[in-house]
Design a protein around this motif. Structure first.
Motif, PDB file in Angstrom:
ATOM      1  N   ILE A 282       0.799  -1.112   0.152  1.00  0.00           N
ATOM      2  CA  ILE A 282      -0.215  -0.005  -0.078  1.00  0.00           C
ATOM      3  C   ILE A 282       0.715   1.390  -0.030  1.00  0.00           C
ATOM      4  O   ILE A 282       0.486   2.405  -0.740  1.00  0.00           O
ATOM      5  CB  ILE A 282      -1.016  -0.003   1.291  1.00  0.00           C
ATOM      6  CG1 ILE A 282      -1.914   1.280   1.127  1.00  0.00           C
ATOM      7  CG2 ILE A 282      -0.195  -0.022   2.497  1.00  0.00           C
ATOM      8  CD1 ILE A 282      -2.821   0.919   0.093  1.00  0.00           C
TER       9      ILE A 282
ATOM     10  N   GLU B  69       3.203   2.018  -1.749  1.00  0.00           N
ATOM     11  CA  GLU B  69       3.735   2.703  -3.005  1.00  0.00           C
ATOM     12  C   GLU B  69       2.767   3.002  -3.830  1.00  0.00           C
ATOM     13  O   GLU B  69       2.797   3.686  -4.751  1.00  0.00           O
ATOM     14  CB  GLU B  69       4.238   1.370  -3.670  1.00  0.00           C
ATOM     15  CG  GLU B  69       5.216   0.544  -2.869  1.00  0.00           C
ATOM     16  CD  GLU B  69       5.619  -0.837  -3.493  1.00  0.00           C
ATOM     17  OE1 GLU B  69       5.034  -1.270  -4.252  1.00  0.00           O
ATOM     18  OE2 GLU B  69       6.310  -1.409  -2.978  1.00  0.00           O
ATOM     19  N   HIS B  70       1.379   3.314  -3.141  1.00  0.00           N
ATOM     20  CA  HIS B  70       0.310   4.042  -4.023  1.00  0.00           C
ATOM     21  C   HIS B  70      -0.419   5.160  -3.091  1.00  0.00           C
ATOM     22  O   HIS B  70      -0.193   5.282  -1.951  1.00  0.00           O
ATOM     23  CB  HIS B  70      -0.556   2.764  -3.964  1.00  0.00           C
ATOM     24  CG  HIS B  70      -0.170   1.704  -4.943  1.00  0.00           C
ATOM     25  ND1 HIS B  70      -0.324   1.639  -6.373  1.00  0.00           N
ATOM     26  CD2 HIS B  70       0.649   0.518  -4.696  1.00  0.00           C
ATOM     27  CE1 HIS B  70       0.338   0.650  -6.739  1.00  0.00           C
ATOM     28  NE2 HIS B  70       0.752  -0.101  -5.723  1.00  0.00           N
ATOM     29  N   GLU B  71      -0.983   5.848  -3.908  1.00  0.00           N
ATOM     30  CA  GLU B  71      -1.560   7.289  -3.477  1.00  0.00           C
ATOM     31  C   GLU B  71      -2.594   7.112  -2.646  1.00  0.00           C
ATOM     32  O   GLU B  71      -2.863   7.807  -1.510  1.00  0.00           O
ATOM     33  CB  GLU B  71      -1.978   8.073  -4.582  1.00  0.00           C
ATOM     34  CG  GLU B  71      -1.000   8.840  -5.354  1.00  0.00           C
ATOM     35  CD  GLU B  71      -1.506   9.503  -6.460  1.00  0.00           C
ATOM     36  OE1 GLU B  71      -2.687   9.524  -6.447  1.00  0.00           O
ATOM     37  OE2 GLU B  71      -0.837   9.931  -7.364  1.00  0.00           O
ATOM     38  N   SER B  72      -3.473   6.063  -2.745  1.00  0.00           N
ATOM     39  CA  SER B  72      -4.768   5.873  -2.070  1.00  0.00           C
ATOM     40  C   SER B  72      -4.909   4.061  -2.042  1.00  0.00           C
ATOM     41  O   SER B  72      -4.661   3.383  -2.773  1.00  0.00           O
ATOM     42  CB  SER B  72      -6.028   6.505  -2.600  1.00  0.00           C
ATOM     43  OG  SER B  72      -5.907   5.784  -3.904  1.00  0.00           O
TER      44      SER B  72
ATOM     45  N   ALA C 295      -6.555   3.251  -5.500  1.00  0.00           N
ATOM     46  CA  ALA C 295      -5.517   2.798  -6.513  1.00  0.00           C
ATOM     47  C   ALA C 295      -4.764   1.739  -6.198  1.00  0.00           C
ATOM     48  O   ALA C 295      -4.582   0.893  -7.238  1.00  0.00           O
ATOM     49  CB  ALA C 295      -4.553   4.020  -6.247  1.00  0.00           C
ATOM     50  N   TYR C 296      -4.423   1.478  -4.971  1.00  0.00           N
ATOM     51  CA  TYR C 296      -3.664  -0.086  -4.583  1.00  0.00           C
ATOM     52  C   TYR C 296      -4.863  -1.074  -5.055  1.00  0.00           C
ATOM     53  O   TYR C 296      -4.096  -2.135  -5.445  1.00  0.00           O
ATOM     54  CB  TYR C 296      -3.333  -0.087  -3.066  1.00  0.00           C
ATOM     55  CG  TYR C 296      -2.601  -1.231  -2.545  1.00  0.00           C
ATOM     56  CD1 TYR C 296      -1.513  -1.692  -3.312  1.00  0.00           C
ATOM     57  CD2 TYR C 296      -3.087  -2.009  -1.686  1.00  0.00           C
ATOM     58  CE1 TYR C 296      -0.895  -2.855  -2.808  1.00  0.00           C
ATOM     59  CE2 TYR C 296      -2.596  -3.106  -1.229  1.00  0.00           C
ATOM     60  CZ  TYR C 296      -1.567  -3.576  -1.907  1.00  0.00           C
ATOM     61  OH  TYR C 296      -0.858  -4.644  -1.339  1.00  0.00           O
TER      62      TYR C 296
ATOM     63  N   HIS D 137      -7.187  -1.296  -7.066  1.00  0.00           N
ATOM     64  CA  HIS D 137      -7.053  -1.607  -8.301  1.00  0.00           C
ATOM     65  C   HIS D 137      -5.827  -2.008  -9.192  1.00  0.00           C
ATOM     66  O   HIS D 137      -5.825  -2.860  -9.909  1.00  0.00           O
ATOM     67  CB  HIS D 137      -7.185  -0.124  -9.012  1.00  0.00           C
ATOM     68  CG  HIS D 137      -7.315  -0.109 -10.554  1.00  0.00           C
ATOM     69  ND1 HIS D 137      -8.461  -0.314 -11.135  1.00  0.00           N
ATOM     70  CD2 HIS D 137      -6.366   0.212 -11.470  1.00  0.00           C
ATOM     71  CE1 HIS D 137      -8.091  -0.464 -12.614  1.00  0.00           C
ATOM     72  NE2 HIS D 137      -7.017   0.116 -12.779  1.00  0.00           N
ATOM     73  N   HIS D 138      -4.676  -1.847  -8.627  1.00  0.00           N
ATOM     74  CA  HIS D 138      -3.335  -2.219  -8.892  1.00  0.00           C
ATOM     75  C   HIS D 138      -3.248  -3.762  -8.476  1.00  0.00           C
ATOM     76  O   HIS D 138      -2.907  -4.481  -9.707  1.00  0.00           O
ATOM     77  CB  HIS D 138      -2.282  -1.503  -8.125  1.00  0.00           C
ATOM     78  CG  HIS D 138      -0.893  -2.082  -8.263  1.00  0.00           C
ATOM     79  ND1 HIS D 138      -0.129  -1.870  -9.392  1.00  0.00           N
ATOM     80  CD2 HIS D 138      -0.204  -3.098  -7.441  1.00  0.00           C
ATOM     81  CE1 HIS D 138       0.939  -2.694  -8.960  1.00  0.00           C
ATOM     82  NE2 HIS D 138       0.759  -3.292  -7.908  1.00  0.00           N
TER      83      HIS D 138
END
Ligand SMILES: [Zn+2]
Length: 79
Positions: free
Chosen positions: A54, A56-59, A62-63, A65-66
């Protein structure tokens, strides 16, 4: 610790089994940790490497989804 980390600990993401193509849900933390995931339909085992965490991601959105981009595409799974 990333402030979002606790938010995803019990969150499940959708996984598509590379063998039987059925969908099921698994805890995102197990997938990110590279733990073995077992399909409830055909018992196929899979692991996902390099998903990342988590921080490494903005929200959270976003995580997740990744992660689901990977768990819904069987070529990312390795056993
Ligand atoms: Zn399966």
């Amino acid at each position: 610790m990333n402030p979002h980390q606790h938010e995803v600990e019990n969150t499940r993401v959708r996984v598509r089994c590379p063998e039987c193509r059925s969908h099921f849900h698994e805890r995102v933390y197990r997938i990110a940790s590279g733990e073995r995931v077992v399909c409830p339909s055909c018992r196929c085992e899979m692991r996902y490497y390099g998903v990342g965490y988590i921080h490494e991601h903005e929200s959270v959105a976003a995580y997740l989804h990744h992660v689901e981009e990977r768990t819904n595409h069987p070529h990312y799974s390795r056993d």
